[in-house]
Design a protein around this motif. Structure first.
Motif, mmCIF file in Angstrom:
data_model
loop_
_atom_site.group_PDB
_atom_site.id
_atom_site.type_symbol
_atom_site.label_atom_id
_atom_site.label_comp_id
_atom_site.label_asym_id
_atom_site.label_seq_id
_atom_site.Cartn_x
_atom_site.Cartn_y
_atom_site.Cartn_z
ATOM 1 N N ASN A 205 0.826 -1.205 0.000
ATOM 2 C CA ASN A 205 0.000 0.000 0.000
ATOM 3 C C ASN A 205 0.861 1.256 0.000
ATOM 4 O O ASN A 205 0.546 2.228 -0.703
ATOM 5 N N ILE A 206 1.939 1.232 0.776
ATOM 6 C CA ILE A 206 2.831 2.393 0.821
ATOM 7 C C ILE A 206 3.468 2.618 -0.549
ATOM 8 O O ILE A 206 3.569 3.764 -1.033
ATOM 9 N N GLU A 207 3.852 1.527 -1.198
ATOM 10 C CA GLU A 207 4.414 1.659 -2.540
ATOM 11 C C GLU A 207 3.373 2.218 -3.504
ATOM 12 O O GLU A 207 3.698 3.000 -4.403
ATOM 13 N N CYS A 208 2.113 1.829 -3.314
ATOM 14 C CA CYS A 208 1.050 2.374 -4.154
ATOM 15 C C CYS A 208 0.931 3.880 -3.954
ATOM 16 O O CYS A 208 0.664 4.622 -4.906
ATOM 17 N N GLY A 209 1.124 4.349 -2.725
ATOM 18 C CA GLY A 209 1.138 5.792 -2.480
ATOM 19 C C GLY A 209 2.260 6.481 -3.236
ATOM 20 O O GLY A 209 2.077 7.575 -3.797
ATOM 21 N N GLU A 210 3.446 5.845 -3.265
ATOM 22 C CA GLU A 210 4.567 6.396 -4.026
ATOM 23 C C GLU A 210 4.234 6.455 -5.509
ATOM 24 O O GLU A 210 4.526 7.453 -6.193
ATOM 25 N N MET A 211 3.636 5.368 -6.016
ATOM 26 C CA MET A 211 3.255 5.338 -7.424
ATOM 27 C C MET A 211 2.170 6.379 -7.721
ATOM 28 O O MET A 211 2.122 6.959 -8.807
ATOM 29 N N GLY A 212 1.296 6.610 -6.742
ATOM 30 C CA GLY A 212 0.272 7.629 -6.907
ATOM 31 C C GLY A 212 0.868 9.005 -7.100
ATOM 32 O O GLY A 212 0.445 9.772 -7.988
ATOM 33 N N LEU A 213 1.870 9.337 -6.297
ATOM 34 C CA LEU A 213 2.547 10.624 -6.459
ATOM 35 C C LEU A 213 3.246 10.697 -7.809
ATOM 36 O O LEU A 213 3.247 11.751 -8.471
ATOM 37 N N SER A 214 3.820 9.584 -8.244
ATOM 38 C CA SER A 214 4.481 9.552 -9.542
ATOM 39 C C SER A 214 3.477 9.773 -10.674
ATOM 40 O O SER A 214 3.751 10.507 -11.632
ATOM 41 N N ALA A 215 2.304 9.142 -10.551
ATOM 42 C CA ALA A 215 1.269 9.312 -11.579
ATOM 43 C C ALA A 215 0.721 10.731 -11.582
ATOM 44 O O ALA A 215 0.461 11.317 -12.645
ATOM 45 N N MET A 216 0.531 11.318 -10.397
ATOM 46 C CA MET A 216 0.076 12.701 -10.320
ATOM 47 C C MET A 216 1.095 13.636 -10.971
ATOM 48 O O MET A 216 0.726 14.581 -11.691
ATOM 49 N N ALA A 217 2.388 13.386 -10.719
ATOM 50 C CA ALA A 217 3.439 14.217 -11.316
ATOM 51 C C ALA A 217 3.426 14.077 -12.835
ATOM 52 O O ALA A 217 3.574 15.065 -13.568
ATOM 53 N N MET A 218 3.242 12.844 -13.315
ATOM 54 C CA MET A 218 3.186 12.609 -14.765
ATOM 55 C C MET A 218 2.015 13.349 -15.394
ATOM 56 O O MET A 218 2.176 14.005 -16.440
ATOM 57 N N LEU A 219 0.846 13.279 -14.764
ATOM 58 C CA LEU A 219 -0.326 13.970 -15.295
ATOM 59 C C LEU A 219 -0.146 15.474 -15.238
ATOM 60 O O LEU A 219 -0.543 16.202 -16.164
ATOM 61 N N LEU A 508 0.439 10.288 1.379
ATOM 62 C CA LEU A 508 0.936 10.901 2.613
ATOM 63 C C LEU A 508 1.636 9.871 3.496
ATOM 64 O O LEU A 508 2.685 10.161 4.088
ATOM 65 N N LEU A 509 1.087 8.662 3.563
ATOM 66 C CA LEU A 509 1.741 7.624 4.360
ATOM 67 C C LEU A 509 3.086 7.244 3.755
ATOM 68 O O LEU A 509 4.032 6.929 4.484
ATOM 69 N N SER A 510 3.188 7.288 2.422
ATOM 70 C CA SER A 510 4.470 6.963 1.775
ATOM 71 C C SER A 510 5.540 7.995 2.113
ATOM 72 O O SER A 510 6.732 7.702 2.035
ATOM 73 N N LEU A 511 5.113 9.198 2.474
ATOM 74 C CA LEU A 511 6.033 10.255 2.900
ATOM 75 C C LEU A 511 6.235 10.252 4.410
ATOM 76 O O LEU A 511 6.880 11.145 4.962
#
Length: 557
Positions: A205-219, A508-511
């Motif tokens: 789940n934490i890794e998914c949070g990291e990927m979420g930030l990466s996807a937001m940055a890409m978009l 946020l949890l990934s951070l």
């Protein structure tokens, strides 16, 4: 039926007969079967990637299929029948490629245990047969061996749907990252494994949070490349004398193409919900037919859409069942679907979508009925926030800003959401509010004033623009020379509703952010023991009274 992946699950437990959102049992079963099938596809996709096999079309299809299951996106059984059929066809094709490549690489047959999800074959692709099969793969609460582990894995599945929606939006603007597809396949395959641990599920789940930030940055990068920077912009909430088309959702390219096609036709275009952010992008400043923003967040559409008088384009999630006397004016596009609602087909390569059905209908309609007046300010994404960085740094250093409160997320129907209006009103005048998503409609029309010319309310944009808030706060940490992100005078209060707000929470949890509040209720898939674990590790918590939460956030708790 067993559905509890949004904040409005019945009694905050589960929708087990029909969804509060309007989802019927048949659609719920089809969505369950689609997720079951996608897991089977992911099993072979994950294995194939280990051998260097990449099927770009299957990657893109998988993201779209996951996006279709985000809350309030698609309610059309026919769409899910087609998606399930294609998922299994793509899985079988990928399976053949993988088995041949494995045989060639290892000089032996693949002999690992294959999960049921990767073996299932249908005899006939009918809605009735798929519904029957879907009923056999629904969550069986009574036979869950480890409810804590199950809760974390459900959280992961819901976050993956939110992640996929970001990827679909970015891909529409010719932007994608292979690492995101790799993660989705790995995470879905993970849920097929027996004997997973609570620790590994949390790590995923934490890794998914990291990927979420990466996807937001890409978009974010894709949006800026196509539409320019967001700029602080005043958006009017009143109406003009011409007929209009209302666009709700997140897809900026749809809005751009619609504006181009309505130019000079005598038809204005209005935004609704999170589409309001379009007004802030520099590329939209040239369109004089972009008239303003109409109405509030998504949940008010059943009362507000009929007052608009003209056609409505629902470009992403948050469609609801429309009243019969207005149904013929609703159009869907992209992954959005509702039975008997007209759908605007996807754009062909190098071409725009054809919005002429909406335009021709709009020409015959009356002008919108006035709902509200006044104006609100949008456009404080990371470019505009960065320009304010020196002033905000100085104001914090001098004590003029006591604390920054992040009030972001998604709005909803429950009366408990008045809490967010009251929080904004209760915060003292030396606090800044950063927001993203449509939760802003709870307070964005309030005159909260300024601190040393800095607006107290700074709207970063859509839910995916939560990335802008994080980028700004990381820059603020450096500007203040603070050793840790948690040392910032910042508190987070996230209004969750659907899967993209789950991505916010996990980001946020990934951070390793502490003291994040989730409301207005906590996710029903979080068990008491799981909540305690998250509280112990991250100080994650639900909301309390406005008075108690205001006092606690000002103290950094």
């Amino acid at each position: 039926m067993f559905c509890y992946h949004c904040q409005e699950a019945k009694k905050n437990i589960v929708c087990d007969v029909t969804g509060i959102c309007g989802k019927k049992e048949n659609v719920s079963s089809l969505q369950d079967l689609l997720m079951y099938s996608i897991k089977g596809l992911a099993f072979y996709a994950h294995k194939s990637l280990e051998l260097g096999i990449i099927e770009a079309k299957t990657d893109q299809f998988t993201a779209k299929a996951l996006f279709s299951m985000v809350t309030n996106v698609n309610f059309d059984p026919a769409d899910f029948v087609a998606l399930i059929t294609e998922t299994n066809q793509r899985r079988n094709s990928l399976r053949a490629l993988f088995l041949a490549a494995y045989r060639q690489a290892h000089d032996t047959e693949f002999a690992e245990t294959i999960p049921e999800e990767a073996q299932w074959q249908f005899e006939s692709a009918t809605e009735a047969d798929f519904i029957t099969k879907g009923a056999t793969v629904v969550i069986d609460k009574e036979h869950i061996e480890d409810e804590d582990l199950h809760g974390l894995q459900e959280c992961l599945l819901y976050a993956i749907k939110g992640l996929a929606s970001l990827m679909v939006h970015a891909h529409a603007l010719n932007s994608e990252k292979q690492e995101l597809y790799r993660f989705i396949y790995a995470a879905l395959s993970y849920t097929l494994q027996p004997n997973n641990s609570l620790e590994s599920a949390l790590a995923m789940n934490i890794e998914c949070g990291e990927m979420g930030l990466s996807a937001m940055a890409m978009l974010d990068q894709a949006n800026m490349a196509h539409f320019g920077q967001q700029q602080p912009t005043q958006v009017y909430k009143d109406v003009w004398e011409k007929p209009g088309i209302l666009v709700t959702g997140h897809d900026l390219q749809d809005i751009e193409e619609l504006l181009e096609q309505t130019a000079g036709t005598g038809v204005d275009v209005y935004t609704h919900g999170e589409a309001i952010t379009a007004h802030a992008y520099s590329a939209f400043k040239k369109f004089f037919n972009l008239a303003g923003n109409y109405g509030n967040a998504w949940q008010d559409q059943r009362t507000q859409f009929s007052k608009f008088k003209g056609p409505i384009l629902v470009s992403t999630n948050s469609i609801q069942q429309q009243k019969k006397d207005y149904k013929d004016k609703i159009f869907t596009t992209g992954m959005v679907g509702w039975p008997e609602i007209r759908h605007i087909a996807d754009r062909k390569p190098g071409q725009a979508k054809d919005f002429s059905p909406l335009i021709e209908q709009a020409k015959k309609c009356e002008a919108p009925t006035l709902l509200t007046e006044g104006k609100v300010t949008v456009g404080y994404a990371h470019h505009a926030l960065t320009e304010l960085l020196p002033a905000i740094t100085e104001a914090i250093t001098q004590g003029d800003i006591q604390r920054i409160i992040v009030l972001a997320g998604c709005d909803g129907r429950h009366k408990e959401r008045r809490y967010y209006t009251q929080i904004a009103e209760a915060l003292p005048e030396n606090t800044l509010i950063l927001t993203a998503g449509d939760n802003k409609y709870r307070f964005h029309d309030q005159d909260l004033g300024t601190i040393n010319t800095i607006p107290r309310l700074l709207d970063a944009g859509q839910s995916n623009d939560f990335h802008s808030i994080i980028v700004f706060l990381q820059a603020l940490q450096k500007s203040l020379a603070l050793p840790h992100f948690n040392d910032l005078p910042v508190s987070y209060n996230i209004a969750w509703y659907e899967q993209k707000t789950i991505v916010m929470m996990l980001a946020l949890l990934s951070l390793d952010v502490k003291h994040v509040r989730i409301g207005p209720t906590l996710p029903p898939f979080f068990t008491p023991n799981l909540l305690q674990n998250l509280a112990d590790q991250f100080s994650l918590k639900g909301i309390d009274t406005v008075e108690n939460d205001t006092a606690a956030m000002l103290q950094g708790l």
